[in-house]
Design an enzyme around this catalytic site. Sequence first.
Site, mmCIF file in Angstrom:
data_model
loop_
_atom_site.group_PDB
_atom_site.id
_atom_site.type_symbol
_atom_site.label_atom_id
_atom_site.label_comp_id
_atom_site.label_asym_id
_atom_site.label_seq_id
_atom_site.Cartn_x
_atom_site.Cartn_y
_atom_site.Cartn_z
ATOM 1 N N ARG A 90 -10.117 -11.705 1.710
ATOM 2 C CA ARG A 90 -10.767 -12.677 0.900
ATOM 3 C C ARG A 90 -10.126 -14.089 1.183
ATOM 4 O O ARG A 90 -10.808 -15.256 1.387
ATOM 5 C CB ARG A 90 -11.169 -12.648 -0.311
ATOM 6 C CG ARG A 90 -10.107 -12.282 -1.281
ATOM 7 C CD ARG A 90 -10.354 -11.490 -2.480
ATOM 8 N NE ARG A 90 -10.536 -10.132 -2.162
ATOM 9 C CZ ARG A 90 -10.939 -9.108 -3.237
ATOM 10 N NH1 ARG A 90 -11.166 -9.684 -4.613
ATOM 11 N NH2 ARG A 90 -10.990 -8.033 -2.703
ATOM 12 N N LYS A 131 0.750 -1.210 0.068
ATOM 13 C CA LYS A 131 -0.065 0.120 -0.005
ATOM 14 C C LYS A 131 0.938 1.201 0.164
ATOM 15 O O LYS A 131 1.892 1.205 0.430
ATOM 16 C CB LYS A 131 -0.689 -0.049 1.206
ATOM 17 C CG LYS A 131 -2.022 -1.108 1.235
ATOM 18 C CD LYS A 131 -2.778 -0.874 2.533
ATOM 19 C CE LYS A 131 -3.884 -1.841 2.542
ATOM 20 N NZ LYS A 131 -4.987 -1.577 1.537
HETATM 21 N N1 BES Z 1 -8.127 -3.746 4.248
HETATM 22 C C1 BES Z 1 -8.447 -3.242 2.863
HETATM 23 C C2 BES Z 1 -9.634 -2.754 2.514
HETATM 24 C C3 BES Z 1 -9.761 -1.251 3.027
HETATM 25 C C4 BES Z 1 -9.402 -0.285 2.326
HETATM 26 C C5 BES Z 1 -10.406 -1.177 4.528
HETATM 27 C C6 BES Z 1 -9.663 0.993 2.786
HETATM 28 C C7 BES Z 1 -10.584 0.138 4.893
HETATM 29 C C8 BES Z 1 -10.152 1.103 4.142
HETATM 30 C C9 BES Z 1 -8.093 -4.732 1.871
HETATM 31 O O1 BES Z 1 -7.373 -5.828 2.358
HETATM 32 C C10 BES Z 1 -7.668 -4.120 0.589
HETATM 33 O O2 BES Z 1 -6.643 -3.803 0.519
HETATM 34 N N2 BES Z 1 -8.516 -4.466 -0.547
HETATM 35 C C11 BES Z 1 -8.016 -3.971 -1.806
HETATM 36 C C12 BES Z 1 -8.649 -5.042 -2.575
HETATM 37 C C13 BES Z 1 -8.109 -4.738 -4.238
HETATM 38 C C14 BES Z 1 -6.632 -5.196 -4.210
HETATM 39 C C15 BES Z 1 -8.523 -5.635 -5.065
HETATM 40 C C16 BES Z 1 -8.664 -2.505 -2.157
HETATM 41 O O3 BES Z 1 -9.846 -2.201 -1.604
HETATM 42 O O4 BES Z 1 -8.130 -1.840 -2.775
HETATM 43 MN MN MN Z 2 -5.408 -5.649 1.716
#
Ligand code: BES
Ligand code: MN
Length: 486
Positions: free
Chosen positions: A336, A262
């Site tokens: 997931r 991230k």
């Molecule tokens: N934990 C995050 C989702 C999230 C993002 C929660 C912002 C709260 C605030 C999750 O694990 C994630 O990183 N999801 C990705 C999925 C993508 C890589 C398909 C996302 O939402 O960007």
């Molecule tokens: Mn994530």
Amino acid sequence: MPVAVTLAHAAALPVDLPDDAVVAIGVRAGQLADDAPGLDVDLAALSGFEGKVGQLLVAAIAAGPRLLVGLGADPDPATFRRIGASVAKKASTHAALAVDLLSPLDAADRAVAAEALAQGLVLGTYRFGAYKPAPEGTTLAAITVVGKGGARVAGAVERGVAVATAMVLVRDLVNTPGGDLTPKAFAAEATRAATAVGLEVEVLDKAAIRKAKLGGLLGVNRGSAQEPRFVKLTHRPDGRAKGKVALVGKGVTFDAGGLSIKTAAGMEWMKTDMAGAATVLGAMTLVPTVAPRLEVTAYLPLTDNMLGPDATRVGDVLTARNGTTIEVLNTDAEGRLILADALALAVEDEPDAIIDLATLTGAVIVALGERTAGVMGNHEGLSQRVLDAADAAGEAMWPLPLPDHLRKGLDSEVADLRNIGVGPYGGALTAALFLREFVGDVPWAHLDIAGPADTTSAWDENARGGTGFAVRTLVNLLAGWSKLPE
Ligand code: BES
Ligand code: MN
Ligand code: ZN
């Protein structure tokens, strides 16, 4: 951690109050003279106080100095929750607070209002104090709900305090940084909280997780120096059970994204990525009292998502508990992967329904904003029950579809599934479609709580940080459980 203030119920003033106690009374709009006998109504009007919802005024009335609290014309439970929080905040520099807000209500409305009010009073005083003492002069230690209503109101206050206390546990866990709330620490806290209310507890360590073939959880954990844990909690009724419900919660104690790392800004709130697991734990502590005759099991996969030297590589294939192979094309879609194992384990226990809670996608926040959870699933009746329970709880949830055409995006050339879809749109739906692959025919509802699980600034009864969102929905859902129609 205990609630900072104790909250009790007493039938009537005077209760034994210290000199600097605040006594708050409820005043309905347009009924100032009736609800606050002796009030100089003209003077109050000069200050702009009309008894509108949430208005506060300190005034001398016949009974003595009072904090007048506007109730508006017809306050609903959410209003009492919000007002309770603002009154408790207002009184924070006093030793004690006595609250008489329910007397103006019709007797039939008092218990529901009292439960919400008690929640607001407890939640309004919440502060995450693990690393910094409360500001000088924060002295409020005791709150008493007084006034008409008798035993029904007393019971409602007790329920409200219990639910709010569970929400406080969730908030504390969500607010604790990932470096301190490791999977092992979360499991220890879950064991403590669950044992205290008589739940069965089973904790799988890394060796046991390997033995159970939880390939998704192990894959996400592979980049971490911290061992994973899998926590299973069960409430087993004494006699015949009314039904059997599985609760599954995403427990990513910190989400750096793994090798699909991230941004710095994207990581800022990722200590909260275990909110699903914390919410399920909070709700489980209430199950023995609110749904004693229902069998409920919680499945909590716990790991952080780091990028150590042996982290899962992009393109690696994991084998989940149920044998499904998953091509990992983005290590940041980790929730997931661990939920796949947890859902498969839940299915093996043959529940009547599975409900999972997860801070799963940023996309659900794009779709619904920061305060509303998305509800998806494979069973209309179950989804509707969740939405009704949320409505009654005053928690914002909204249905989202699982469109067939997006499912194709999860097909992989090398494995059964890819862990991300194709293209930039509908990410919350794709994530849910992925989860659906692991629940078989079991009625299942998925709550993406990425938005409302935390808040970047205080509002209503919420403090900055974890909110405890969805505990009340789960309580309503489980307390009112009956067999689902076929
Ligand atoms: N934990 C995050 C989702 C999230 C993002 C929660 C912002 C709260 C605030 C999750 O694990 C994630 O990183 N999801 C990705 C999925 C993508 C890589 C398909 C996302 O939402 O960007
Ligand atoms: Mn994530
Ligand atoms: Zn995550």
